[in-house]
Structure formats: C-alpha cells, structure tokens
Design an enzyme around this catalytic site. Structure first.
Site, PDB file in Angstrom:
ATOM      1  CG  LEU A  69       3.809 -51.808  66.985  1.00  0.00           C
ATOM      2  CD1 LEU A  69       4.081 -50.376  67.402  1.00  0.00           C
ATOM      3  CD2 LEU A  69       2.565 -52.353  67.674  1.00  0.00           C
ATOM      4  CB  SER A  70       9.550 -51.979  66.027  1.00  0.00           C
ATOM      5  OG  SER A  70       9.904 -51.055  65.035  1.00  0.00           O
ATOM      6  CD  GLU A  71      10.881 -59.548  66.819  1.00  0.00           C
ATOM      7  OE1 GLU A  71      11.102 -60.608  67.435  1.00  0.00           O
ATOM      8  OE2 GLU A  71      11.451 -59.238  65.761  1.00  0.00           O
TER       9      GLU A  71
ATOM     10  CG  ASP B 234      10.000 -47.497  65.852  1.00  0.00           C
ATOM     11  OD1 ASP B 234      10.518 -48.618  65.711  1.00  0.00           O
ATOM     12  OD2 ASP B 234       8.888 -47.320  66.379  1.00  0.00           O
TER      13      ASP B 234
END
Length: 234
Positions: free
Chosen positions: A78-80, A167
């Site tokens: 889950l991206s920053e 993403d």
C-alpha cells in the site's frame, strides 16, 4: 462525501469521543500530506475520511498511517500516503474524468479517485488482492468498476481514459497504455532507472508518444507484474 466510519470530527470533539482512526487520519494529513505541498482540498478531504486501515492486512493496521509503504503480499505494498497524494495531485484529476488505476491492490488509490468524483476503473492481476479490493470498494466506493487481468494489457474495453495512475514502480510505461488514453491524456507512476533514485513521473499523450517528466524522488517497489523479464548476460 460520506463513509460508514466517518462523521463530523467537530461533533466528536465536542462530545469528547474522537475516534482513534479519525485522529490518525487527521494527523496523517497535517504531518505528512500538507507539508509536501499537497494543496488540493479535495485530496486532503478524501484522505481525512477514507479508512486507510481497512486496506491493509490485520497484522499491519498499526502502521497503516505511518509515512511508509505498507507490505501487502507477493511483493506488493500500500503506497506511502505522501507519495500517492502527490501523484494524484500531479495528475490534476477533474470531476467526471475517466481514470484507470493499474496495480489497484486492495483499492485505496481507486477509492481516493472515486472520492474526487472520477469515473474509476481499477485493474489488478493478483487474484487475492483483487478479491479484497473488489469487496472493499463495493462497500466504500461502489461506483468503481474492478477488473481482474494482466496489468500490462490495461483495460482496452473500458478505454479511452483521461488518465492512468500506475500505483507502483515500473521501468517503462507499458506500450498498451498510450492507445487507451484519450487525446491529451496522461499517465502517472514511479519510474525506476538503473543507477538512479526512483522518481515519480507524469507523461502526457502527444504525437510522438508518451514522454515521462520527473516530478519528485520517492521510494516505491517495482510492481512484480510489470517488472522486466530477466535475460541472459554474457
């Protein structure tokens, strides 16, 4: 905008019962998102309300709001928060635009774009992540259409897209994406170049194709499904 986990924070404060997750979201926005020049009020508002803790595994909820990538499974994250916020701002989404989220994972970025009133298609190749993302978005962003398929292929049957958000990290933009963009469409993601720091990029569709322009340095792993196939070296 409303979600089942959210209500007026001022009312909670007056009642002396501000939910812990709401506090975490407000702190994330104030300490991570606003300081990196994310100024679009729609993005800030969406990140205050969308329950990021729902998009990670049960053993990772404690770090859901930290300024780091949160591992999911199979090399995916889950991206920053600050990275995904800046990427979305760079794409300058407008209400009503059609968006494709590539590598949608559990659906957080797609949920953000849905909150910005975009017409969102989420593409995920990993079956487990796709099942989780489809279930979450059915509850939190029911307007998102979730598609399971190869990331490199895009979703041609839903094209054209005004913009595509990748993403995760790539070494190049898949060739299929250009033909799925509307005129003057754009692509954003994280570009990995050998010997260089990964960099967020924005590429606009032009007569000569997609030419990425660097936006900011950031750390994001390569999407395994879009990583180059290892070859022989002599």
């Amino acid at each position: 905008m409303s979600y089942s986990t959210a209500s007026d924070p001022a009312a909670h404060a007056l009642a002396g019962a501000v939910p812990d997750w709401l506090i975490a979201r407000l702190q994330m926005v104030d300490t991570q998102i606003r300081p990196v020049q994310v100024s679009d009020p729609r993005i800030l508002e969406a990140m205050r309300w969308i329950p990021r803790e729902r998009f990670v595994t049960a053993d990772r909820v404690a770090v859901a709001y930290m300024d780091q990538n949160v591992p999911l499974l199979a090399g995916r994250v889950l991206s920053e928060p600050r990275v995904i916020a800046r990427l979305i701002q760079a794409l300058m989404p407008r209400g009503g635009e059609r968006a494709l989220v590539v590598g949608a994972g559990t659906g957080y970025a797609a949920c953000l774009l849905h909150a910005l009133n975009c017409d969102v298609v989420a593409l995920e190749e990993n079956r487990t992540l796709a099942a989780q993302g489809r279930s979450l978005l059915a509850e939190l962003a029911p307007g998102v259409r979730f598609h399971e398929g190869a990331l490199a292929a895009g979703v041609p049957e839903a094209a054209p897209f005004d913009f595509i958000l990748i993403d995760g990290g790539v070494t190049e933009i898949p060739t299929a994406y250009a033909s799925q963009l509307a005129e003057n469409g754009r692509v954003g993601g994280i570009l990995h170049r050998r010997g260089a720091v990964p960099t967020a990029f924005l590429a606009e569709k032009q007569a000569l194709g997609l030419r990425p322009r660097a936006q900011f340095d950031c750390a994001a792993p390569l999407l395994p499904e879009l990583a180059p196939t290892p070859g022989f070296r002599f």
